[in-house]
Write a protein that holds these residues in place. Structure first.
Motif, PDB file in Angstrom:
ATOM      1  N   THR A 298       0.825  -1.202   0.000  1.00 31.29           N
ATOM      2  CA  THR A 298       0.000   0.000   0.000  1.00 31.29           C
ATOM      3  C   THR A 298       0.864   1.259   0.000  1.00 31.29           C
ATOM      4  OG1 THR A 298      -1.855   1.103   1.123  1.00 31.29           O
ATOM      5  CG2 THR A 298      -0.168   0.126   2.516  1.00 31.29           C
ATOM      6  N   THR A 299       0.233   2.391  -0.260  1.00 30.83           N
ATOM      7  CA  THR A 299       0.930   3.670  -0.334  1.00 30.83           C
ATOM      8  C   THR A 299       0.129   4.753   0.378  1.00 30.83           C
ATOM      9  OG1 THR A 299      -0.167   4.328  -2.399  1.00 30.83           O
ATOM     10  CG2 THR A 299       1.877   3.071  -2.601  1.00 30.83           C
ATOM     11  N   ALA A 300       0.809   5.843   0.730  1.00 27.54           N
ATOM     12  CA  ALA A 300       0.133   7.000   1.332  1.00 27.54           C
ATOM     13  C   ALA A 300       0.956   8.256   1.077  1.00 27.54           C
ATOM     14  CB  ALA A 300      -0.055   6.800   2.835  1.00 27.54           C
ATOM     15  N   TRP A 301       0.284   9.362   0.803  1.00 30.14           N
ATOM     16  CA  TRP A 301       0.924  10.662   0.571  1.00 30.14           C
ATOM     17  C   TRP A 301       0.784  11.540   1.804  1.00 30.14           C
ATOM     18  CZ3 TRP A 301       3.366  11.988  -4.025  1.00 30.14           C
ATOM     19  CH2 TRP A 301       3.091  11.198  -5.150  1.00 30.14           C
ATOM     20  N   SER A 302       1.815  12.304   2.120  1.00 31.23           N
ATOM     21  CA  SER A 302       1.694  13.339   3.150  1.00 31.23           C
ATOM     22  C   SER A 302       0.811  14.460   2.613  1.00 31.23           C
ATOM     23  CB  SER A 302       3.067  13.883   3.538  1.00 31.23           C
ATOM     24  OG  SER A 302       3.712  14.489   2.420  1.00 31.23           O
ATOM     25  N   ILE A 303       0.241  15.236   3.504  1.00 28.74           N
ATOM     26  CA  ILE A 303      -0.725  16.254   3.086  1.00 28.74           C
ATOM     27  C   ILE A 303      -0.095  17.348   2.224  1.00 28.74           C
ATOM     28  CG2 ILE A 303      -2.368  15.924   4.937  1.00 28.74           C
ATOM     29  CD1 ILE A 303      -1.044  18.331   6.368  1.00 28.74           C
ATOM     30  N   ASP A 304       1.221  17.542   2.326  1.00 23.80           N
ATOM     31  CA  ASP A 304       1.882  18.528   1.479  1.00 23.80           C
ATOM     32  C   ASP A 304       2.433  17.906   0.190  1.00 23.80           C
ATOM     33  OD1 ASP A 304       4.027  17.072   2.439  1.00 23.80           O
ATOM     34  OD2 ASP A 304       4.914  18.723   3.581  1.00 23.80           O
ATOM     35  N   GLY A 305       2.254  16.597   0.038  1.00 22.14           N
ATOM     36  CA  GLY A 305       2.698  15.915  -1.171  1.00 22.14           C
ATOM     37  C   GLY A 305       4.191  15.710  -1.286  1.00 22.14           C
ATOM     38  N   GLU A 306       4.934  16.020  -0.224  1.00 17.30           N
ATOM     39  CA  GLU A 306       6.395  15.913  -0.300  1.00 17.30           C
ATOM     40  C   GLU A 306       6.916  14.517   0.022  1.00 17.30           C
ATOM     41  OE1 GLU A 306       8.277  18.929   2.012  1.00 17.30           O
ATOM     42  OE2 GLU A 306       7.359  20.581   0.891  1.00 17.30           O
ATOM     43  N   LEU A 307       6.179  13.790   0.851  1.00 20.11           N
ATOM     44  CA  LEU A 307       6.590  12.441   1.226  1.00 20.11           C
ATOM     45  C   LEU A 307       5.595  11.419   0.700  1.00 20.11           C
ATOM     46  CD1 LEU A 307       7.625  12.914   4.975  1.00 20.11           C
ATOM     47  CD2 LEU A 307       9.110  12.967   2.956  1.00 20.11           C
ATOM     48  N   LEU A 308       6.117  10.287   0.285  1.00 20.50           N
ATOM     49  CA  LEU A 308       5.297   9.154  -0.135  1.00 20.50           C
ATOM     50  C   LEU A 308       5.763   7.943   0.648  1.00 20.50           C
ATOM     51  CD1 LEU A 308       3.196   7.877  -2.089  1.00 20.50           C
ATOM     52  CD2 LEU A 308       5.088   7.485  -3.682  1.00 20.50           C
TER      53      LEU A 308
END
Length: 321
Positions: free
Chosen positions: A163-173
């Motif tokens: 699975t995957t997840a993005w940080s709310i600022d899109g900088e970390l995956l």
């Protein structure tokens, strides 16, 4: 904080329901619930009524994941057939079909801007980044460190990406694996920067905090939920209480709570200020595979909602307050 039962849809699908998400509200309508099942279908449901509003078909094997674009207009589904299907939430029209190699399309998430769909790459030990303007594969991020030796390559099987997840600022995956490690990527550099360790069994679900881009929550077959500082590799806390594998975790929009679903047939609500479980729901008759808080937004929408899905083929909806 608490959950109060609002509605149950029994036999919502013809087989186990493994996937659930919310398509955010648009100018024309409120948020819609999307579910995916081993019966090979994806269904769309109206808000609080949970009346079926559409069905998307086309997969030839069971649906394992669904994801909604942050604009609310399109969604994606992945299946054991290794295809990713992109469709219009309101018309159910197919927009694109993305083909992957066998065992290389698992859980996924759109980035906060909606410009990239990150798909867990399964046996390829990678995360695939698809451009949502062209629906072409832009990049493949390997969860194996670049300096992995030939001898160490035998561990590749343990890095099956779930699975995957993005940080709310899109900088970390973030991506999780069968061996329990979680890889963190710096997206701008397309580089794996470190692993988060601590789980000793598969991590099946991830979610970043909606209020802090550094905080990541993980749920594992080892029955634990962990809270990490993903940027600095620090474990903030570990929480336990489930009597079985934790299949799904989601964070409330206010950032104050977590919901989890597990193989012990329960849903738990966790107060993050106390870092403890404050409520256990036992409404499902079988394993709980998905929990999803409704995103904020929509005219006249004030109350929080949590949807849960299970092997018992039902959808449960709760008021979160």
């Amino acid at each position: 904080m608490k959950l109060a039962s609002l509605k149950t849809v029994a036999n919502a699908h013809n087989d186990s329901i493994w996937a659930v998400t919310w398509a955010p509200a648009t100018e024309a309508r409120g948020a819609l619930l999307i579910t995916g099942s081993l019966d090979e279908s994806v269904k769309v449901w109206k808000g609080d009524e949970l009346e079926q509003d559409g069905m998307h078909t086309g997969h030839s094997l069971g649906v394992v994941a669904v994801a909604a674009h942050p604009a609310g207009s399109i969604a994606a589904s992945t299946s054991l057939d290794s295809f990713v299907r992109i469709f219009d939430v309101d018309s159910n029209a197919t927009i694109a079909v993305l083909e992957t190699s066998p065992s290389e399309a698992w859980l996924m998430q759109f980035n906060p801007k909606g410009s990239v769909l990150a798909v867990a790459g399964g046996g390829s030990a990678s995360v695939k980044l698809w451009n949502t303007s062209t629906w072409r594969l832009d990049a493949s991020l390997s969860v194996l460190k670049a300096d992995t030796s030939v001898k160490g390559a035998e561990k590749t099987s343990g890095k099956f990406v779930l699975t995957t997840a993005w940080s709310i600022d899109g900088e970390l995956l973030a991506c999780s694996t069968m061996d329990g490690t979680v890889g963190i990527f710096d997206v701008s550099r397309g580089k794996l920067i470190h692993y988060l360790e601590g789980h000793n069994m598969p991590v099946r679900s991830l979610v970043f905090s909606p209020v802090d881009p550094c905080i990541l929550f993980t749920a594992s077959d080892d029955k634990h939920v962990r809270m990490y500082d993903a940027k600095n590799t620090g474990l903030v806390c570990a929480m336990s209480g489930h009597g079985g594998k934790v299949h799904s975790v989601d964070a409330s929009p206010d950032g104050g709570a977590l919901a989890t679903g597990a193989s012990d047939r329960t849903v738990r609500l966790w107060d993050l200020s106390m870092r403890a479980s404050v409520q256990t729901i036992t409404d499902h008759a079988d394993q709980v595979w998905g929990v999803a808080f409704r995103p904020p937004g929509g005219e006249g929408v004030r109350a929080g909602r949590l949807a849960t899905v299970s092997d018992d083929k039902s959808i449960n909806l709760y008021d979160y307050s």
